[in-house]
Enzyme design. Structure first.
Site, PDB file in Angstrom:
ATOM      1  N   THR A 142      99.721  11.907  48.884  1.00 12.31           N
ATOM      2  CA  THR A 142     100.328  10.620  49.207  1.00 12.31           C
ATOM      3  C   THR A 142     100.055   9.583  48.114  1.00 12.31           C
ATOM      4  O   THR A 142      98.962   9.510  47.588  1.00 12.31           O
ATOM      5  CB  THR A 142      99.763  10.116  50.546  1.00 12.31           C
ATOM      6  OG1 THR A 142     100.072  11.088  51.542  1.00 12.31           O
ATOM      7  CG2 THR A 142     100.362   8.783  50.941  1.00 12.31           C
ATOM      8  N   GLY A 181      91.612  11.393  51.871  1.00 13.72           N
ATOM      9  CA  GLY A 181      90.262  11.268  52.421  1.00 13.72           C
ATOM     10  C   GLY A 181      89.228  11.847  51.470  1.00 13.72           C
ATOM     11  O   GLY A 181      89.445  12.909  50.891  1.00 13.72           O
ATOM     12  N   GLU A 424     100.812  13.470  58.073  1.00  6.02           N
ATOM     13  CA  GLU A 424     101.470  14.785  58.161  1.00  6.02           C
ATOM     14  C   GLU A 424     102.907  14.664  58.649  1.00  6.02           C
ATOM     15  O   GLU A 424     103.400  15.493  59.402  1.00  6.02           O
ATOM     16  CB  GLU A 424     100.666  15.728  59.090  1.00  6.02           C
ATOM     17  CG  GLU A 424      99.235  15.971  58.681  1.00  6.02           C
ATOM     18  CD  GLU A 424      99.136  16.661  57.317  1.00  6.02           C
ATOM     19  OE1 GLU A 424     100.102  17.325  56.919  1.00  6.02           O
ATOM     20  OE2 GLU A 424      98.094  16.484  56.667  1.00  6.02           O
TER      21      GLU A 424
END
Lengths: 662, 662
Positions: A142, A181, A424
């Protein structure tokens, strides 16, 4: 103080119609697994090394540090304790609860990407280090400017045949990687998704193995800018990061080359199928359906137990205040989400089992099942995460003021679980993917093709309603038929709408956009039908003990009927159901709730969440809510002193000044 | 860097069909008020004394300190600047945004309670101190065990005629005061609600003036235990507190005696009417309707501006990525809440004006209007706060991943505004209060009484639907009729349901409970009808410029139609609307959204929130989102160093150990 159970909760448990352990076994797959689960949970929850102050008393930075420490410790302990791979999730969820951890992407995305997309030589080179946490990686896909739309990614990997290297660049601000993350502070490696360019030609997004921090001193490598993206709604325990690359060179061998390949001279070799990545997506989406079920199960556990402890108001003058759960309005808030928790739990199980079956087909080269599975999983991911979002908040508000306190555990649960609707694949985009498959199937059936699998019912759609007959609205067959009819009708209506837009002169993209609200509606109905049907089918399991099949049938009926009255217009619009049917449905819901009332606590006990995972003063197994509410408050930061330091700094001079002026 | 406006946003503003200043004037009550508002906001927002680090980077304790400091400063500055009482809220909201402040209850509840319930001697004694902040008070009503149900309060005030004192006690744990704002650390006084006992007889809850902390050193007085209740979902800027009292004695004169009185010998004098407190409640609930409108207005401002800046996906191969707001699904998420923001804004204004009118009637002793007003305000408070809750989250999720970042401002907005559904009367309890009045009115009409005001339409209900005719579903008259019919029908159905339950043998309390889901549904329909009708009526204002009445009419139509298709079953169930009507309604919604699309930015600009109040990187007026997202992230705590301290503490030894073991 002896750990006596709150008498109201004790009575609830004594009066339930079944043994919750039987349902626990049903939910987790047998008594042996439940035994293992409880052992591992208890091992983790009783380990003093994992103890710390309440997370809600910490700053975001402290929470990140705490979780980094705990997670590293967990890796070491899992190794020492030799916990089976299949069982680790029980141990892990007891250590971290519903919080994400800084190594989550290493385990959940970095390693799986290496397994799935690295060539054998690449595996030999990196897997041992990665599996043993000698390096820590994340998955950087992303970007600031692009999420769900992968083709829009802007990071570039330009092949330089002279040096046989890729040159990685972040060509502009919006191309910065954003959100991964563990990227901000923890990882020293990542799999980077970047647009591949060879000899000036673009080949679309590909994965590259990139080192971003020094293994000596953890400093960002030259050309690498990396950091944390700042505080979020939840996810305090993890360093979601950003990353910008400026002419960073990596060897050709760092492109993951199991599927696509780039030869030393820059020749590009295409992957055998573009649909291969679907398998992973189906798996990830099934995980989100499971997460949604878990979120609802935790939220209803907290709210239902508390609603039995909480007594309020006067139903009958002179009588004791009733338990809040005796109010029908409270049941109407909580029981449908209890039923949804069960429905999605079983949906997730079915998805996982279909995924496993189809994985073995796929490994034999048969990918025929993938498009359908992919489309179905998108809708189920979206449906379940949306319902979970609304349900968690309904549960929180059903706990009144105390639900708003972090002591309830519900705000943190919500803040940590709500991203499931976004990551997602953003939910509306997901529903439109499902809709695209439905339209394709519908058109195929119009052309006489026979449909199979989850869309078989679209073959020979009969939009003419079967009106006029009386129905037993409690009959699961009748309810499944109604959901099927509604889904088929809405698919038909969306297709008609799409055709009308085309006939009115719009081109395909504009027509699709104009019909998109109807398309989402159709995909939603299709997904809901699947969930209801799957729930009903699971009840036909002949090994089910009758004491639990009775109560599970009630939950299934409630789930189907609640969805029906909530969307009653869909069933009434073409006369398929009558006003009388819908009124019947409402009366049945009331009757079902009355029957479920004495079993409500046993039904949430059956989810088998230990207090250490619930992390809720309101949802404690022993129901000793009020004592612990006070104890928790007294331990909070503002109460370290009776008179807070801010009095001396601000309040005292202010008050003295005002008094002097009187 | 020059403050250039994002070109997409610039174009949006150039293409709108009206001047947003005209709507701003309409919303705030004229150009002079808007001018004053902007002056005061700019005064506050440009004052360097109020500047501080981003709240999202602070711990809860730091946020409390920051707000204490800011609020005290604000009190001083408001005095120095001699800002009119009527205008202060503009200045205040620029200083504190949507965050509660530690003096909020002093100004919003402590002072008003003294004005409304203290006798003249009591006012002479305390008002000057309180108005000049020489003492700081709060309003301590809610207890750990009791919220909305006031009669259940357990704190006692027992009169001792010998010493002419009240003895205040917290007889058990659940009687602890819990939640009052500013109680934990800030206040040294409070108005305490306690059960009055005289000679062993209970007289119900009454207000008492109680000092809780020393004016010398701020320490809790003897017998007083006071502290903070710990961190919450939001409200980080305020010290919600707990309070327990152990044989604290206060003089008889500390009971607020404007209405009820206790004579020195213990003789109790009843208040003239138990309904007098209704007036304040109506006012507070109107405030919550306004807050709900504000919450939706802020959320849609952020989401709509960002949806014009954000470009994503490929609608048409080879074309630039479209603005996200061009997706009809995105419009369908945001425009109904934009319309709801306007609808509730106007509802709140009407409620305030009815309150003002009726206050003067009440002051003349005429309280006939109070029960209806009270019942209506309960439903409107519940409806608006529920819709605001769902809408804020819809707006956040419509901003994709970035909506989840605190940079968007949306998580904080939600966390701070969501309590509106719980405080000042839990929403379901509120709806049931409205339903009680509706049932009473309905029964009166059955007995031939003529009803007036907001329930007049229940007189002579005709549950027989008017079927078969074609309708123009864009006509506001047709839409109001449909909402009225639905409300009347659902009131009728709830009454029938209640009667059936009685006839089946249930007593009144059980029958009421059994019918409560239907009763809430009826109250909701009644409230929605009021909102739609009020919106339509406000459009008949002949002073409205036609350029803005056109666009406001579209919003009103969208609001009514969206509520209709969302609850289509209610309109279809008895055949009042046909499937064709509902399909028409859906088509009209699509057409309205297309017409509103070019005006969307102007419609949120019209709310006139300066960036300093929005506090959102995504919602910035200039649309320069991405640059500021990065800038904001870089300033966050985890980025103070490139290599975080946790590396040295935990990660380094872990990695070295793992590497050594390879």
């Amino acid at each position: 103080m002896a750990a006596t159970v709150n008498p109201d909760l004790k009575k609830e448990r004594e009066n339930s119609s079944f043994d919750p352990n039987k349902i626990t076994s049903f939910l987790y797959g047998g008594p042996e697994i439940v035994k293992k689960k409880r052992e591992l949970e208890s091992l983790a929850l009783n380990d003093p090394d994992y103890q710390h102050e309440d997370l809600n008393f910490m700053s975001q930075e402290q929470q990140y540090e705490t979780f980094l420490k705990k997670t590293l410790l967990m890796v070491t302990k899992v190794r020492e304790l030799k916990i089976d791979v299949a069982d680790r999730h029980f141990y892990r969820s007891a250590v971290i609860g519903t919080n994400p951890d800084p190594l989550g992407l290493h385990v959940g995305m970095f390693l799986p990407t290496l397994y799935g997309q690295a060539s054998q030589e690449q595996k030999d080179k990196w897997l041992k280090m990665a599996e043993n946490f000698a390096i820590i990686g994340t998955y950087a896909q992303t970007e600031m400017g692009h999420g769900t739309f992968l083709r829009g990614l802007e990071t570039t990997a330009t092949y330089d045949p002279k040096t046989q290297e890729f040159i990685l660049n972040t060509p502009n601000l919006t191309a910065s990687k954003w959100w991964p993350g563990g990227l901000g502070k923890t990882s020293n490696y990542c799999v980077l998704m970047a647009q591949l360019y060879i000899h000036g030609k673009s080949y679309g997004p590909h994965p590259f193995m990139v080192q971003i921090r020094s293994l000596q001193d953890h400093k960002p490598l030259p050309g690498v800018t990396v950091g944390d993206i700042g505080p979020k709604f939840g996810y305090d325990s993890i360093d979601n990061g950003f990353l910008a690359l400026n002419n960073v060179r990596i060897p050709r061998e760092n492109m993951l080359m199991k599927h696509s390949k780039v030869a030393p001279d820059g020749t590009y070799v295409k992957p055998p199928s573009s649909k291969l990545a679907y398998g992973t997506m189906v798996f990830v989406r099934a995980t989100i359906v499971n997460d949604s079920a878990t979120a609802l199960a935790i939220a209803t556990t907290i709210a239902i137990r508390y609603s039995c402890v909480r007594r309020q108001s006067e139903m009958r003058p002179g009588h004791p205040e009733p338990q809040v759960l005796d109010y029908v309005t409270q049941q109407y808030k909580l029981f449908p989400y209890l039923a949804a928790a069960y429905a999605f739990w079983l949906t997730g199980q079915t998805m996982m089992s279909v995924y496993t079956t189809s994985s073995s087909q796929i490994s034999k080269g048969d990918i025929s099942v993938l498009p359908e599975l992919h489309a179905l999983s998108a809708g189920l991911k979206a449906l379940s995460s949306w319902v979970a979002n609304v349900g968690m908040e309904e549960c929180r508000m059903a706990c009144g003021g105390h639900g708003y306190s972090h002591a309830s555990g519900l705000p943190r649960l919500y803040a940590n679980m709500t991203p499931g609707a976004t990551y997602e694949g953003e939910n509306t985009v997901m529903m439109l993917q499902t809709a695209r498959y439905l339209m394709k199937s519908y058109n195929q059936s119009l052309q006489g093709e026979k449909l199979a699998g989850s869309v078989a019912y679209l073959s020979g759609v009969q939009p003419v309603p079967a009106a006029g007959r009386t129905r037993n609205m409690l009959d699961l067959g009748v309810l499944c038929d109604a959901y099927r009819h509604r889904a088929a009708r809405l698919v038909h209506e969306a297709a008609v709408q799409l055709r009308n837009e085309r006939q009115a002169g719009k081109d395909q993209p504009d027509a699709w956009n104009a019909a998109s609200v109807d398309l989402v509606k159709a995909a939603m109905a299709h997904s809901q039908y699947f969930v209801v049907k799957n729930f009903a089918e699971r009840l036909t399991d002949s090994t089910l003990d009758s004491s639990i099949s009775d109560v599970l049938t009630r939950l299934c009926q409630l789930h189907a009927l609640h969805g029906l009255v909530t969307n009653s217009g869909d069933f009434l619009e073409d006369g398929y159901l009558t006003g009388t049917d819908v009124r019947q449905a409402r009366r049945h819901i009331n009757a079902l709730m009355a029957k479920l009332r004495p079993d409500a606590v046993a039904l949430v006990d059956a989810f088998d969440f230990p207090d250490g995972i619930l992390n809720s003063v309101l949802g404690r197994y022993d129901g000793n809510v009020y004592e612990h509410l006070l104890e928790w408050a007294k331990a909070s930061p503002l109460n370290k002193t009776d008179v807070h330091q801010s009095y001396h700094k601000y309040l005292k001079p202010f008050l003295e000044d005002n008094r002097a002026k009187l």
